[in-house]
Design an enzyme around this catalytic site. Structure first.
Site, PDB file in Angstrom:
ATOM      1  N   ASP A 244     -37.404  16.691   2.139  1.00 41.74           N
ATOM      2  CA  ASP A 244     -36.055  17.173   1.813  1.00 41.74           C
ATOM      3  C   ASP A 244     -36.018  18.651   1.436  1.00 41.74           C
ATOM      4  O   ASP A 244     -35.244  19.077   0.583  1.00 41.74           O
ATOM      5  CB  ASP A 244     -35.442  16.337   0.663  1.00 41.74           C
ATOM      6  CG  ASP A 244     -35.555  14.861   0.946  1.00 41.74           C
ATOM      7  OD1 ASP A 244     -35.304  14.461   2.097  1.00 41.74           O
ATOM      8  OD2 ASP A 244     -35.927  14.097   0.029  1.00 41.74           O
TER       9      ASP A 244
ATOM     10  N   HIS B 273     -32.657  14.153   8.630  1.00 46.89           N
ATOM     11  CA  HIS B 273     -32.534  15.589   8.867  1.00 46.89           C
ATOM     12  C   HIS B 273     -31.061  15.971   8.990  1.00 46.89           C
ATOM     13  O   HIS B 273     -30.373  15.527   9.899  1.00 46.89           O
ATOM     14  CB  HIS B 273     -33.287  15.958  10.160  1.00 46.89           C
ATOM     15  CG  HIS B 273     -34.767  15.853  10.008  1.00 46.89           C
ATOM     16  ND1 HIS B 273     -35.635  15.708  11.053  1.00 46.89           N
ATOM     17  CD2 HIS B 273     -35.536  15.892   8.900  1.00 46.89           C
ATOM     18  CE1 HIS B 273     -36.876  15.649  10.602  1.00 46.89           C
ATOM     19  NE2 HIS B 273     -36.840  15.754   9.300  1.00 46.89           N
TER      20      HIS B 273
ATOM     21  N   ARG C 119     -30.162   7.619  -2.085  1.00 51.00           N
ATOM     22  CA  ARG C 119     -30.653   7.585  -3.468  1.00 51.00           C
ATOM     23  C   ARG C 119     -30.582   8.963  -4.113  1.00 51.00           C
ATOM     24  O   ARG C 119     -30.868   9.966  -3.446  1.00 51.00           O
ATOM     25  CB  ARG C 119     -32.131   7.145  -3.495  1.00 51.00           C
ATOM     26  CG  ARG C 119     -32.353   5.701  -3.158  1.00 51.00           C
ATOM     27  CD  ARG C 119     -33.835   5.368  -3.203  1.00 51.00           C
ATOM     28  NE  ARG C 119     -34.585   6.050  -2.155  1.00 51.00           N
ATOM     29  CZ  ARG C 119     -35.888   5.947  -1.992  1.00 51.00           C
ATOM     30  NH1 ARG C 119     -36.609   5.227  -2.822  1.00 51.00           N
ATOM     31  NH2 ARG C 119     -36.493   6.564  -1.006  1.00 51.00           N
TER      32      ARG C 119
HETATM   33  P1  IMP Z   1     -41.871   5.375   3.371  1.00 47.61           P
HETATM   34  O1  IMP Z   1     -42.175   6.600   4.179  1.00 47.61           O
HETATM   35  O2  IMP Z   1     -40.494   4.836   3.639  1.00 47.61           O
HETATM   36  O3  IMP Z   1     -42.945   4.357   3.441  1.00 47.61           O
HETATM   37  O4  IMP Z   1     -41.813   5.841   1.830  1.00 47.61           O
HETATM   38  C1  IMP Z   1     -42.994   6.277   1.151  1.00 47.61           C
HETATM   39  C2  IMP Z   1     -42.680   7.431   0.218  1.00 47.61           C
HETATM   40  O5  IMP Z   1     -42.287   8.576   0.955  1.00 47.61           O
HETATM   41  C3  IMP Z   1     -41.519   7.153  -0.753  1.00 47.61           C
HETATM   42  O6  IMP Z   1     -41.792   7.816  -1.966  1.00 47.61           O
HETATM   43  C4  IMP Z   1     -40.326   7.795  -0.053  1.00 47.61           C
HETATM   44  O7  IMP Z   1     -39.321   8.139  -0.955  1.00 47.61           O
HETATM   45  C5  IMP Z   1     -40.992   9.021   0.557  1.00 47.61           C
HETATM   46  N1  IMP Z   1     -40.298   9.522   1.751  1.00 47.61           N
HETATM   47  C6  IMP Z   1     -40.387   9.048   3.010  1.00 47.61           C
HETATM   48  N2  IMP Z   1     -39.629   9.779   3.838  1.00 47.61           N
HETATM   49  C7  IMP Z   1     -39.056  10.734   3.094  1.00 47.61           C
HETATM   50  C8  IMP Z   1     -38.173  11.826   3.399  1.00 47.61           C
HETATM   51  O8  IMP Z   1     -37.773  12.076   4.544  1.00 47.61           O
HETATM   52  N3  IMP Z   1     -37.801  12.599   2.340  1.00 47.61           N
HETATM   53  C9  IMP Z   1     -38.257  12.394   1.081  1.00 47.61           C
HETATM   54  N4  IMP Z   1     -39.084  11.404   0.756  1.00 47.61           N
HETATM   55  C10 IMP Z   1     -39.479  10.580   1.758  1.00 47.61           C
END
Ligand code: IMP
Length: 352
Positions: free
Chosen positions: A14, A44, A264
């Site tokens: 982000d 994005h 969130r």
């Molecule tokens: P997952 O990638 O959905 O398995 O999430 C694993 C961790 O990466 C969590 O803490 C998510 O909040 C974080 N995360 C995954 N994608 C993003 C993103 O695009 N932006 C910020 N955090 C992300």
């Protein structure tokens, strides 16, 4: 020989990477943009002529007419979500996507079962995942029991599929510049010290070579995107957190710091130069794009920055914004070349 520019996040995701990719593609008349990691966990956001575009799986270069976009074999795909996203882009007037989007047939497919497993795991071992089935899908991939597009029976994506994105990229005429857009950020890399509070792919520049399928690149230029404060969505190490303070509320509200995929609220913290230094080192960053400076300008209060020594210094925006750039440059060895002052395309200052 091609010119390679890899754009990656230096923090916890982000950082406004899409906003920068969009500007860079326009400014440098780029015709090829490649995603190399992650999947629909990414969100994005771009604002062009007052219209907001949000992409998740599709490379954000797609909103520029004439730009070809590629999803490399390092990415995972949810076919239904990808098709819905393509439809949304079409509804917003983005045309000719069939001819402009190419997906590697080796991308792994996220199934409903992966999503359910992700949701279940969050109940017992929460990392604050986006619940998009990312970890179960990559787990199956590395356990060699996943399903690639090639091995699946899914036909709806056929018109977008190519056997090997790397091969297509290598056949682009010599000296063409290819842009690689990273998803998430260095601190969420699967090999980050903050494991297991990470995502399940590599979010750093070296992986662009593998995850795009291009292979070894000669002298890629790496531009890292960062914010002058931090945000974090999941669990894990966050020493500069200011959560629970009125200032965190203010930054979240002014900066609209809510997940593009999950909605969130993002946790807020101060810029951590120790982390930023490490992220620049891991990525081989020579140029930094610092975004969301307008947020701190609009708040108009002193903000804190954690130095690698462990001490904090205060910086007052906008008067001392240049001093912050110097501080970042001193500690990371990279030039803060791009300075963003708003979400619109034109609100970007190039520092020579
Ligand atoms: P997952 O990638 O959905 O398995 O999430 C694993 C961790 O990466 C969590 O803490 C998510 O909040 C974080 N995360 C995954 N994608 C993003 C993103 O695009 N932006 C910020 N955090 C992300």
């Amino acid at each position: 020989m091609h010119k390679h520019t890899i754009i990656v996040g230096l923090q916890h995701g982000d950082e406004a990477k899409a906003r920068f990719v969009d500007w860079y593609v326009q400014e440098h008349k780029i015709k090829h943009v490649v995603r190399f990691n992650g999947g629909p966990n990414a969100g994005h956001t771009m604002v062009v002529n007052g219209v907001k575009y949000v992409t998740h799986g599709v490379p954000c270069g797609i909103i520029n007419p004439g730009v070809k976009c590629y999803i490399g074999p390092g990415c995972v795909i949810n076919p239904q979500k990808l098709l819905a996203e393509i439809q949304e882009l079409k509804d917003l007037g983005i045309s000719n996507i069939e001819a402009r989007l190419k997906i590697d047939s080796r991308c792994h497919i996220i199934t409903e079962e992966h999503i359910q497993r992700d949701i279940e795991t969050e109940k017992t071992n929460p990392v604050g995942s986006t619940k998009q089935g990312i970890a179960p899908c990559y787990s199956d991939k590395y356990a060699r029991k996943g399903t690639t597009i090639l091995n699946s029976k899914i036909r709806e994506l056929d018109r977008y599929i190519v056997g090997n994105v790397g091969e297509v990229l290598r056949n682009i005429p010599n000296y063409t510049e290819i842009v690689y857009e990273g998803a998430q950020g260095a601190m969420l890399d699967i090999d980050s010290h903050d494991y297991p509070n990470v995502t399940s792919s590599h979010c750093t520049a070296p992986y662009a070579m593998i995850g795009s399928g291009y292979g070894m690149m000669q002298n890629p230029k790496v531009i890292g995107v960062a914010k002058p404060y931090l945000t974090k969505v999941g669990t894990g190490y966050f020493p500069t957190s200011i959560e629970g303070t009125p200032l965190a509320e203010e930054i979240r509200a002014v900066g609209k710091e809510y997940g593009a995929t999950t909605g969130r609220p993002r946790k807020i913290g101060w810029l951590n130069l120790k982390e930023l230094k490490l992220a620049c080192r891991l990525n081989g960053v020579t140029e930094i794009a610092l975004f969301k400076n307008d947020v701190l300008r609009d708040i108009g209060k002193p903000v804190q920055v954690l130095l690698p020594s462990g001490e904090y210094v205060s910086v007052r925006y906008p008067m001392e914004a240049t001093a912050l750039c110097f501080l970042i440059e001193e500690h990371t060895g990279a030039k803060v070349k791009y300075f963003g002052v708003g979400p619109e395309r034109e609100k970007l200052i190039v520092r020579e």
